[in-house]
Design a protein around this motif. Structure first.
Motif, PDB file in Angstrom:
ATOM      1  N   GLN A 113      -0.488  27.335  -5.648  1.00  9.59           N
ATOM      2  CA  GLN A 113      -0.159  26.966  -7.024  1.00  9.59           C
ATOM      3  C   GLN A 113       1.331  27.115  -7.285  1.00  9.59           C
ATOM      4  OE1 GLN A 113      -2.353  28.992 -10.125  1.00  9.59           O
ATOM      5  NE2 GLN A 113      -0.877  28.427 -11.703  1.00  9.59           N
ATOM      6  N   GLU A 159       3.894  23.922  -8.024  1.00 11.23           N
ATOM      7  CA  GLU A 159       4.637  23.904  -9.284  1.00 11.23           C
ATOM      8  C   GLU A 159       6.140  23.902  -9.032  1.00 11.23           C
ATOM      9  OE1 GLU A 159       1.287  26.221 -12.025  1.00 11.23           O
ATOM     10  OE2 GLU A 159       3.066  27.301 -11.329  1.00 11.23           O
ATOM     11  N   PRO A 190       7.736  28.021 -10.534  1.00  7.80           N
ATOM     12  CA  PRO A 190       6.354  28.266 -10.952  1.00  7.80           C
ATOM     13  C   PRO A 190       6.299  28.441 -12.466  1.00  7.80           C
ATOM     14  CG  PRO A 190       6.950  29.650  -9.073  1.00  7.80           C
ATOM     15  CD  PRO A 190       8.227  29.050  -9.582  1.00  7.80           C
ATOM     16  N   TRP A 243       1.626  25.714 -14.975  1.00  9.26           N
ATOM     17  CA  TRP A 243       1.137  24.424 -15.455  1.00  9.26           C
ATOM     18  C   TRP A 243      -0.218  24.074 -14.855  1.00  9.26           C
ATOM     19  CZ3 TRP A 243      -0.244  19.564 -13.734  1.00  9.26           C
ATOM     20  CH2 TRP A 243      -0.175  18.509 -14.660  1.00  9.26           C
TER      21      TRP A 243
END
Length: 217
Positions: free
Chosen positions: A133, A137, A144, A147
């Protein structure tokens, strides 16, 4: 932390208060564009704009769906999608690991293990999913920012901020009628306990002003 649904409702009230005569939300809010910006499916955007609750979604499903969404909507200048290899290599992962995560989730739904249970286990384990993740992002947004995992209400609320800012700018910082209308509409929606606090504050302020004027006379 504030309830995302309350924050979204407040943003929508502010937008309503800034609409001109004869205007409706539909005149300024494009559900399709809001879906592209927020990563929330268009039908869910419409549900939220109508004041209803978004359907439940497993957080792992949400993250993976939004990875696919980013590849479809944030393309290269030539219109082609960013490859799994390009995205994965940017944060030290392999193409296979990212591709298997995204495409393997669909296959996992066909297994005997409930998808929600599988997603919860993977989400709680952190590690690979969390690092993926953050990496995805960073690739698309520069850092990061949460989102991919943001709740639909929070994601839509963030997408509405530029709309709200544009309406405020269009109304002008010194627009008395616009500011007055917004204040009145906001006050009208306050629950009784919060309105009583506002009323007491106003009464106290008026009393202090009167006392200062009497002392000065």
């Amino acid at each position: 932390m504030r309830d995302p649904r309350q924050s979204l409702a407040e943003t929508l009230r502010h937008i309503d208060s800034l609409l001109g005569d004869g205007q409706s939300r539909g005149d300024v809010l494009d559900a399709r564009q809001l879906s592209i910006t927020s990563g929330v499916p268009q039908d869910v955007v419409e549900i939220l704009l109508n004041g209803r609750q978004a359907p439940d979604e497993d957080i792992t499903d949400r993250i993976i769906r939004r990875i696919t969404h980013l590849r479809e909507t944030r393309r290269r200048p030539d219109g082609s999608r960013h490859s799994y290899d390009e995205i994965a290599s940017s944060f030290g992962a392999t193409r296979a690991s990212l591709s298997n995560l995204v495409n393997g989730r669909g296959r996992a739904r066909g297994s005997t293990q409930p998808a929600r249970e599988a997603g919860q286990r993977q989400s709680r384990s952190g590690g690979p999913l969390a690092s993926t993740q953050a990496g995805v992002e960073r690739f698309f947004f520069g850092e990061p920012n949460g989102w991919l995992s943001a709740e639909p209400e929070s994601a839509l609320n963030e997408a509405l901020r530029p709309v709200l800012a544009g309406l405020r700018t269009a109304g002008g910082p010194d627009s008395y009628s616009g500011n007055r209308a917004m204040a009145l509409r906001t006050a009208a929606t306050l629950p009784d306990d919060e309105w009583e606090l506002v009323e007491r504050f106003i009464n106290t302020l008026v009393r202090q002003v009167r006392e200062e004027r009497e002392q000065g006379s």
